[in-house]
Design a protein around this motif. Structure first.
Motif, PDB file in Angstrom:
ATOM      1  N   HIS A   1       0.838  -1.206   0.000  1.00  0.00           N
ATOM      2  CA  HIS A   1       0.000   0.000   0.000  1.00  0.00           C
ATOM      3  C   HIS A   1       0.871   1.254   0.000  1.00  0.00           C
ATOM      4  O   HIS A   1       0.621   2.187  -0.748  1.00  0.00           O
ATOM      5  N   ALA A   2       1.914   1.270   0.796  1.00  0.00           N
ATOM      6  CA  ALA A   2       2.806   2.429   0.852  1.00  0.00           C
ATOM      7  C   ALA A   2       3.527   2.611  -0.478  1.00  0.00           C
ATOM      8  O   ALA A   2       3.694   3.728  -0.946  1.00  0.00           O
ATOM      9  N   TYR A   3       3.927   1.518  -1.109  1.00  0.00           N
ATOM     10  CA  TYR A   3       4.601   1.613  -2.399  1.00  0.00           C
ATOM     11  C   TYR A   3       3.678   2.208  -3.456  1.00  0.00           C
ATOM     12  O   TYR A   3       4.079   3.047  -4.237  1.00  0.00           O
ATOM     13  N   ALA A   4       2.438   1.808  -3.448  1.00  0.00           N
ATOM     14  CA  ALA A   4       1.484   2.301  -4.443  1.00  0.00           C
ATOM     15  C   ALA A   4       1.289   3.800  -4.322  1.00  0.00           C
ATOM     16  O   ALA A   4       1.099   4.493  -5.306  1.00  0.00           O
ATOM     17  N   GLN A   5       1.336   4.339  -3.134  1.00  0.00           N
ATOM     18  CA  GLN A   5       1.127   5.767  -2.939  1.00  0.00           C
ATOM     19  C   GLN A   5       2.360   6.595  -3.282  1.00  0.00           C
ATOM     20  O   GLN A   5       2.238   7.770  -3.580  1.00  0.00           O
ATOM     21  N   THR A   6       3.530   6.001  -3.237  1.00  0.00           N
ATOM     22  CA  THR A   6       4.756   6.760  -3.494  1.00  0.00           C
ATOM     23  C   THR A   6       5.357   6.448  -4.852  1.00  0.00           C
ATOM     24  O   THR A   6       6.467   6.843  -5.132  1.00  0.00           O
ATOM     25  N   SER A   7       4.627   5.756  -5.682  1.00  0.00           N
ATOM     26  CA  SER A   7       5.129   5.382  -6.991  1.00  0.00           C
ATOM     27  C   SER A   7       5.419   6.622  -7.833  1.00  0.00           C
ATOM     28  O   SER A   7       4.742   7.635  -7.736  1.00  0.00           O
ATOM     29  N   ASP A   8       6.412   6.523  -8.701  1.00  0.00           N
ATOM     30  CA  ASP A   8       6.779   7.627  -9.584  1.00  0.00           C
ATOM     31  C   ASP A   8       6.039   7.552 -10.925  1.00  0.00           C
ATOM     32  O   ASP A   8       6.392   8.245 -11.865  1.00  0.00           O
ATOM     33  N   ARG A   9       5.017   6.703 -11.016  1.00  0.00           N
ATOM     34  CA  ARG A   9       4.259   6.590 -12.254  1.00  0.00           C
ATOM     35  C   ARG A   9       3.465   7.862 -12.498  1.00  0.00           C
ATOM     36  O   ARG A   9       2.897   8.423 -11.572  1.00  0.00           O
ATOM     37  N   PRO A  10       3.427   8.336 -13.746  1.00  0.00           N
ATOM     38  CA  PRO A  10       2.636   9.532 -14.056  1.00  0.00           C
ATOM     39  C   PRO A  10       1.145   9.281 -13.819  1.00  0.00           C
ATOM     40  O   PRO A  10       0.630   8.209 -14.111  1.00  0.00           O
ATOM     41  N   VAL A  11       0.495  10.266 -13.271  1.00  0.00           N
ATOM     42  CA  VAL A  11      -0.944  10.192 -13.009  1.00  0.00           C
ATOM     43  C   VAL A  11      -1.604  11.442 -13.580  1.00  0.00           C
ATOM     44  O   VAL A  11      -0.941  12.448 -13.830  1.00  0.00           O
ATOM     45  N   PRO A  12      -2.923  11.421 -13.777  1.00  0.00           N
ATOM     46  CA  PRO A  12      -3.605  12.621 -14.268  1.00  0.00           C
ATOM     47  C   PRO A  12      -3.362  13.800 -13.324  1.00  0.00           C
ATOM     48  O   PRO A  12      -3.199  13.628 -12.112  1.00  0.00           O
TER      49      PRO A  12
END
Length: 88
Positions: free
Chosen positions: A19-30
């Motif tokens: 869960h923590a990884y998903a929130q800090t991911s460097d993937r571009p988001v809208p």
């Protein structure tokens, strides 16, 4: 009994780490100032001869890629600006 506690602790650690990884991911988001996806979909559905949406995908280059079909069976592929909802 101790094995169950260890197993539960390991499972909880894996869950919270993911869960923590998903929130800090460097993937571009809208962008934060972007339109709601439901508003963008409503604009597409209001287009002339619209039949159905096949796919909507967020592209890492900063736009929504939308594929839809018209009533005359034509496939339409569009790149939409996430802030305005207009084609790019």
């Amino acid at each position: 009994m101790n094995n169950r506690i260890i197993l539960a602790a390991a499972a909880a650690t894996m869950f919270f780490s993911a869960h923590a990884y998903a929130q800090t991911s460097d993937r571009p988001v809208p962008p934060q100032d972007g339109m709601k996806l439901s508003e963008i979909i409503a604009k597409i559905e209001a287009r002339d001869k619209f039949q159905y949406i096949k796919e909507i995908e967020w592209d890492s280059d900063g736009y929504y890629q939308v594929d839809y079909y018209t009533t005359d069976k034509a496939k339409v592929e569009m790149k939409l600006n996430p802030v305005t909802g207009e084609p790019q």
